[in-house]
Enzyme design. Structure first.
Site, PDB file in Angstrom:
ATOM      1  N   LYS A  23       0.821  -1.218   0.000  1.00  0.00           N
ATOM      2  CA  LYS A  23       0.000   0.000   0.000  1.00  0.00           C
ATOM      3  C   LYS A  23       0.852   1.265   0.000  1.00  0.00           C
ATOM      4  O   LYS A  23       0.597   2.205   0.766  1.00  0.00           O
ATOM      5  CB  LYS A  23      -0.963   0.007   1.194  1.00  0.00           C
TER       6      LYS A  23
ATOM      7  N   LYS B  48     -14.414  -2.652   3.278  1.00  0.00           N
ATOM      8  CA  LYS B  48     -13.250  -2.597   2.402  1.00  0.00           C
ATOM      9  C   LYS B  48     -12.301  -1.515   2.908  1.00  0.00           C
ATOM     10  O   LYS B  48     -12.705  -0.508   3.482  1.00  0.00           O
ATOM     11  CB  LYS B  48     -13.668  -2.282   0.958  1.00  0.00           C
ATOM     12  N   ASP B  49     -11.024  -1.722   2.659  1.00  0.00           N
ATOM     13  CA  ASP B  49      -9.983  -0.841   3.163  1.00  0.00           C
ATOM     14  C   ASP B  49     -10.120   0.570   2.600  1.00  0.00           C
ATOM     15  O   ASP B  49     -10.459   0.764   1.431  1.00  0.00           O
ATOM     16  CB  ASP B  49      -8.614  -1.418   2.784  1.00  0.00           C
ATOM     17  N   ARG B  50      -9.828   1.543   3.429  1.00  0.00           N
ATOM     18  CA  ARG B  50      -9.793   2.925   2.953  1.00  0.00           C
ATOM     19  C   ARG B  50      -8.615   3.158   2.031  1.00  0.00           C
ATOM     20  O   ARG B  50      -8.732   3.839   1.005  1.00  0.00           O
ATOM     21  CB  ARG B  50      -9.711   3.888   4.145  1.00  0.00           C
ATOM     22  N   HIS B  51      -7.459   2.594   2.366  1.00  0.00           N
ATOM     23  CA  HIS B  51      -6.232   2.870   1.622  1.00  0.00           C
ATOM     24  C   HIS B  51      -6.118   1.929   0.434  1.00  0.00           C
ATOM     25  O   HIS B  51      -5.200   1.114   0.331  1.00  0.00           O
ATOM     26  CB  HIS B  51      -5.027   2.732   2.546  1.00  0.00           C
TER      27      HIS B  51
END
Length: 351
Positions: free
Chosen positions: A25, A95-98
């Site tokens: 990420k 779901k992931d923010r990043h």
């Protein structure tokens, strides 16, 4: 285990040791997640021009692409745009923010079909709308069929032949299906709070205490997940994590499974029950949580099998990996079986 935590938060890997290190990420574009709920409709929408609403029902389901926003934030914003309660917005999973993520949301809008296109245009100013479907019910956790991942790992280290062998192993064998560390909070903080819970407060029929009760359920879930990881770690250590052992409940095609602890403990019997109870009995502070709850014991697969697994070296230290996972399985857990991952998103602010 960190020096500041009593909780083990890094469990044995299938190869005995990780083959290298990698950065995860670096940017949201390096971590792409695509949720699959209605594959045929998703494919049709991707091949067509302007998005049209298909189907019938009281719920308008929108497939959105988002970058830098977490699922719950988007759900709250959609409720405001649609003029409905936050409770009336559904989704299949967090779901992931990043990351760059594509996922479905449902909005309860009975009798407002004529206004769908206007709402979609307004939503589209915030997040691209990839598909739209009218449906008879609200979307709920786990309704989707799968999540597809396209992940770029940067500054990869380790001997190339060992990394390649590990990738081949992930493709053929899969990875231990651990719950990810994010479930346990910073340095296991959710587990620290779990051992302080009064188990009677988890009984939903004895009243609800709003936010406090919700937090207790979160901590209870963390305890359940950590105990599963501990049992799986034992199976990885003795190299039986890919085998169905005597005493495991009928797997129904799921392969080997481990316990999601509940009232009565485990569904296993014989030697397998002895193993699982022995692991849990070593954690009395967590085990006591399950003595007065009405949560039924369940099973979870020990193996995460990434489908359609493929990889490509973009340069000597940059690796792109693509695969598909079932709901409830973690891409970082799969890759963490091979690499010591440094998640660069942790240094960025959370919304």
């Amino acid at each position: 285990m960190s020096e500041d935590s009593q909780w083990l938060l890094d469990w044995p890997v299938s190869g005995g040791a990780r083959a290298g290190r990698a950065e995860l990420k670096t940017s949201p574009e390096d971590f792409r997640v695509t949720e699959s709920l209605w594959p045929t409709r998703e494919d049709d929408a991707a091949a067509s021009g302007p998005v049209e609403v298909s189907g019938d029902g009281e719920h308008l389901c929108l497939r959105l692409e988002k970058t830098g926003d977490n699922t719950e934030y988007v759900a709250r914003e959609l409720a405001a745009l649609a003029g409905c309660r936050s409770f009336d917005v559904g989704f299949c999973g967090l779901k992931d923010r990043h990351a760059v993520t594509v996922q479905w949301f449902s909005l309860y809008r009975p009798g407002q079909e004529a206004d769908d296109q206007a709402l979609m245009a307004e939503v589209g100013q915030r997040w691209p709308v990839r598909a739209a479907v009218r449906h008879s019910r609200k979307l709920r956790r786990g309704d989707h069929q799968a999540n597809g991942f396209e992940i770029v790992l940067r500054n990869v280290t380790g001997q190339r032949e060992l990394v390649e062998a590990g990738l081949e192993r992930l493709a053929s064998q899969g990875a231990p299906n651990y719950f990810g560390p994010q479930r346990f909070g910073f340095q296991g903080g959710n587990l620290d709070r779990a051992v302080q819970i009064d188990p009677s407060r988890l009984n939903r029929k004895r009243g609800r205490a709003g936010r406090s009760a919700s937090k207790n359920v979160l901590y209870f879930s963390a305890a359940r997940s950590w105990l599963f990881n501990q049992v799986l770690a034992e199976r990885v250590s003795n190299r039986t994590w890919t085998e169905v052992l005597p005493g495991e409940p009928e797997p129904s095609g799921a392969g080997p499974t481990g316990p999601l602890w509940g009232d009565g403990g485990t569904l296993a019997s014989g030697e397998q029950e002895t193993l699982e109870r022995g692991v849990v009995d070593a954690c009395p502070g967590l085990a006591r949580l399950f003595q007065s709850t009405r949560m039924k014991p369940e099973r979870r697969p020990l193996v995460a099998h990434p489908g359609e697994f493929k990889w490509q070296w973009l340069d000597t230290t940059t690796l792109r990996v693509q695969f598909v996972l079932s709901p409830g399985q973690y891409a970082t857990t799969v890759l963490g079986d091979l690499f010591e991952l440094e998640d660069l998103s942790l240094s960025r602010d959370n919304k």
